[in-house]
Enzyme design. Sequence first.
Site, PDB file in Angstrom:
ATOM      1  N   GLU A 263       2.506   5.491  -7.454  1.00 28.22           N
ATOM      2  CA  GLU A 263       3.075   6.153  -6.264  1.00 28.22           C
ATOM      3  C   GLU A 263       3.974   5.121  -5.617  1.00 28.22           C
ATOM      4  O   GLU A 263       3.508   4.104  -5.123  1.00 28.22           O
ATOM      5  CB  GLU A 263       1.976   6.611  -5.305  1.00 28.22           C
ATOM      6  CG  GLU A 263       1.010   7.604  -5.909  1.00 28.22           C
ATOM      7  CD  GLU A 263       1.665   8.865  -6.426  1.00 28.22           C
ATOM      8  OE1 GLU A 263       2.722   9.271  -5.894  1.00 28.22           O
ATOM      9  OE2 GLU A 263       1.149   9.444  -7.398  1.00 28.22           O
ATOM     10  N   CYS A 300       4.742   5.217   3.344  1.00 26.35           N
ATOM     11  CA  CYS A 300       5.508   5.745   2.207  1.00 26.35           C
ATOM     12  C   CYS A 300       6.133   7.083   2.564  1.00 26.35           C
ATOM     13  O   CYS A 300       7.104   7.501   1.957  1.00 26.35           O
ATOM     14  CB  CYS A 300       4.600   5.889   0.998  1.00 26.35           C
ATOM     15  SG  CYS A 300       3.042   6.640   1.420  1.00 26.35           S
TER      16      CYS A 300
END
Length: 504
Positions: A263, A300
């Site tokens: 990720e 993120c």
Amino acid sequence: MTFMLHGKHLIAGQWVESDQTFVSSPAFGEAHSFSKGSLAEVNAAVEAAEHAFLEYGYSSREVRAEFLNVIADEIDARGDDITAIGCSETGLPEARLIGERGRTCGQLRLFAEHILQGNYLDKRHDAALPERQPLPRADLKLIQRPIGPIAVFGASNFPLAFSTAGGDTAAALAAGCPVVVKGHSAHPGTGEIVAEAIHAAIQKCGMPAGVFSLIQGGNRDVGSALVQHPLIKAVGFTGSLAGGRALFDLCAARSEPIPFFGELGSVNPMFLFPHAVSNRGEALAKGWAGSLTIGAGQFCTNPGIAVLLAGEDADLFVSNTSEALSSVSSQTMLTDGIAEAYRAGQQRIASTSGVQEILKTSCDSRNATPYLYATTAKEWLLNESLAEEVFGPLGVIVLASSLEEMQKVATNLEGQLTCTLHLDEADMNEAKCFIPVLERKAGRILANAFPTGVEVCDSMVHGGPYPASTNFGATSVGTMSIRRFLRPVCYQDIPTALLPADLM
Ligand code: NAP
């Protein structure tokens, strides 16, 4: 604080010291010395994990659920010490560490419930058809099985929820896979105390010692060796695009390539439709400023880009955002390296042709202040680097001359964790044609909300096409993330006595 850091690795139930050490670099408080990982520790941890798999991979769901719940209890029991060490190492506020612990324990307990329900096994059965013509059919049963030892790399910005006992570890242990964590060098003490909690749970539940190991970092070779070890069967990674890509390439180049579930970064663009901007532009500007600066922008899912139609409403939105951001004070960043990368990213945006500086601040050492820039969609489409993530509280406003041009920006996006639509009822028709574009770009599409804050639940997707993630069929948050560490196996005419217990 009652916990005394010792700086050792946890390898298969033993606290192990290395000859070489590195010193932590906390945001405040005392620095500590930690053992540096080496190939010897990688081999010992992975071999113990493989050995543990022979027992743990065949344990019952009830046993694993109990283990996950006890890990959560042991983390909670060390709550105050975890908060104190975590705050000191990362500079994150106390409330954030407490909240993140709640989320970490919550996801361990959620996985315990999830495996008890058993739906994740996706059991299928095609009964034998011995009389079928022209050919009989065999009895076919399918079930998801754990794949073996997993390597986990946590991120600096989530010292608990995406680290030692974070989502990857919880999902792998729930699936029946032992875990070897490569500790993040930005928070080695937080890693150590969480590993203490897991160690205590292993002892209380009588788990095989190799089911979990923590190798402290301080040496990039440890990560490289870990992902290349032949007994490692998959990798869970949360972190930067550069680091993730380097490790992904190593996994792909192995003689037995393995899945690398990385990720990575994302700019999480927001598309603001004309009626929404006109009716509630000020509230949108304030909301964006809040989402962009929370945790010093080190999420993120930080929404780094806002795309809207140029005009008077847009001008007002620009000035409202600038005003809201200018009142945000400086915040401590997670590491010196991240602060340096933030300044480099800000320089990159500021020096791109066609980019106008809206809000200029100044930050030094490990501090971050917000920046705001504006450009036209035409310029944005010409400058690929404007689409790259700047990890920190920096916003870019992209002004389009038409809805078609706004859609062109959407079409030119790279893979994203999230894309957001801000729209009113009167914007619905225009927004409709964005959905087929955005669902090919992002793992999660939101309306009238901000993407920071990822719910841990059954329907969450935290992933997306590259570079948001290296594996767009997967999520690293939510119960579906367990699928990364399972593999379907079909049993043809296998006698019942030989089938996995979950199939009987
Ligand atoms: P990072 O620098 O990539 O570090 C992550 C881990 O990978 C650390 O353990 C690091 O080791 C290791 N590593 C990095 N490069 C390596 C290499 N070339 N070889 C071997 N090991 C390597 O990332 P970070 O600073 O922790 O996190 C910040 C980034 O993560 C941001 O870009 C952010 O957007 C992204 N992020 C993404 C998500 C998501 O879910 N998509 C969530 C959070 C953060 P060391 O300990 O030695 O540094």
